[in-house]
Design a protein around this motif. Sequence first.
Motif, short mmCIF file in Angstrom:
data_model
loop_
_atom_site.label_atom_id
_atom_site.label_comp_id
_atom_site.label_asym_id
_atom_site.label_seq_id
_atom_site.Cartn_x
_atom_site.Cartn_y
_atom_site.Cartn_z
N ILE A 217 20.56 -12.55 -30.49
CA ILE A 217 21.17 -11.50 -30.52
C ILE A 217 21.85 -10.35 -30.19
O ILE A 217 23.10 -10.08 -30.18
CB ILE A 217 20.72 -11.10 -32.40
N ASP A 218 20.58 -10.41 -29.48
CA ASP A 218 21.09 -9.64 -28.03
C ASP A 218 21.90 -10.49 -27.41
O ASP A 218 22.79 -9.57 -26.86
CB ASP A 218 19.66 -9.69 -27.24
N ASP A 219 21.88 -11.62 -27.18
CA ASP A 219 22.87 -12.13 -25.82
C ASP A 219 24.39 -12.02 -26.40
O ASP A 219 25.67 -12.63 -25.99
CB ASP A 219 22.91 -13.60 -25.81
N THR A 220 24.69 -12.19 -28.18
CA THR A 220 25.82 -11.44 -28.83
C THR A 220 26.28 -11.00 -28.89
O THR A 220 27.56 -10.52 -28.70
CB THR A 220 25.56 -12.60 -29.89
N ILE A 221 26.12 -9.54 -29.06
CA ILE A 221 25.85 -8.71 -29.03
C ILE A 221 26.41 -7.89 -27.50
O ILE A 221 27.54 -6.87 -27.80
CB ILE A 221 24.83 -7.73 -29.95
N LYS A 222 25.31 -7.95 -26.30
CA LYS A 222 26.13 -7.31 -25.40
C LYS A 222 27.24 -7.39 -24.68
O LYS A 222 27.97 -6.67 -24.28
CB LYS A 222 24.91 -8.07 -24.46
N PRO A 223 28.43 -8.38 -25.33
CA PRO A 223 29.78 -9.11 -24.79
C PRO A 223 30.66 -7.66 -24.94
O PRO A 223 31.44 -6.83 -25.12
CB PRO A 223 29.84 -10.40 -24.72
N LEU A 224 29.95 -8.10 -26.88
CA LEU A 224 30.73 -7.37 -27.78
C LEU A 224 30.54 -5.73 -26.94
O LEU A 224 31.08 -4.93 -27.07
CB LEU A 224 30.94 -7.13 -28.91
N ASP B 257 29.95 -4.49 -24.46
CA ASP B 257 30.31 -4.07 -23.38
C ASP B 257 32.33 -4.23 -23.33
O ASP B 257 32.64 -3.17 -22.81
CB ASP B 257 30.31 -5.38 -22.21
N ASN B 258 32.65 -5.33 -24.09
CA ASN B 258 33.93 -4.47 -24.27
C ASN B 258 34.23 -4.08 -24.88
O ASN B 258 35.42 -3.20 -24.98
CB ASN B 258 34.70 -6.00 -24.88
N PHE B 259 33.67 -3.52 -26.23
CA PHE B 259 34.17 -2.39 -26.64
C PHE B 259 33.75 -0.99 -25.93
O PHE B 259 34.91 0.15 -26.64
CB PHE B 259 32.90 -1.66 -27.99
N GLN B 260 32.53 -0.94 -24.65
CA GLN B 260 32.60 0.32 -24.58
C GLN B 260 34.39 0.26 -23.28
O GLN B 260 34.32 1.13 -22.79
CB GLN B 260 31.31 1.21 -23.21
#
Length: 141
Positions: A101-108, A110-113
């Motif tokens: 979950i952490d690996d999946t959420i981190k790019p999202l 980062d992209n949102f920021q």
Amino acid sequence: MKFSLVAALVVLLAVAHGSEAVSLVKRDVQSDMDRITEFIKEMSATITSSTQDMVERVKAGTNTAQTYIKDSKAQIQPLVDNVQAEAAKLREHVKPFIANIDDTIKPLTDNFQDQVKPLTDMMVNLFQQMLNQTMALLPPQ
């Protein structure tokens, strides 16, 4: 307890002395002293007996409580051990999911920021312009 006995003796002696001084009839001092001595011995024996009974009851209650605690701990300890073992197993099973979950959420995130930063900068600039224009409208001080 000794203080109580001494206080009782002093009171009895004071009463005996006071009543003897007031009395016009000659008394037998030895029989009065014998009665006072007997009374003090009986009172001392009663206090000692009561104290020993109370100590024995407290000891019995303490032993009962310790036995109850020991038995309860013996019954509960296996349950605690089982819960801790199951919690450790669950933690090991969940660990890969959390990492995934952490690996999946981190790019999202980062992209949102990355997408929100320009919008935030634009809003800050807009508010700064509004502030500058409002200040320009105010009369000089």
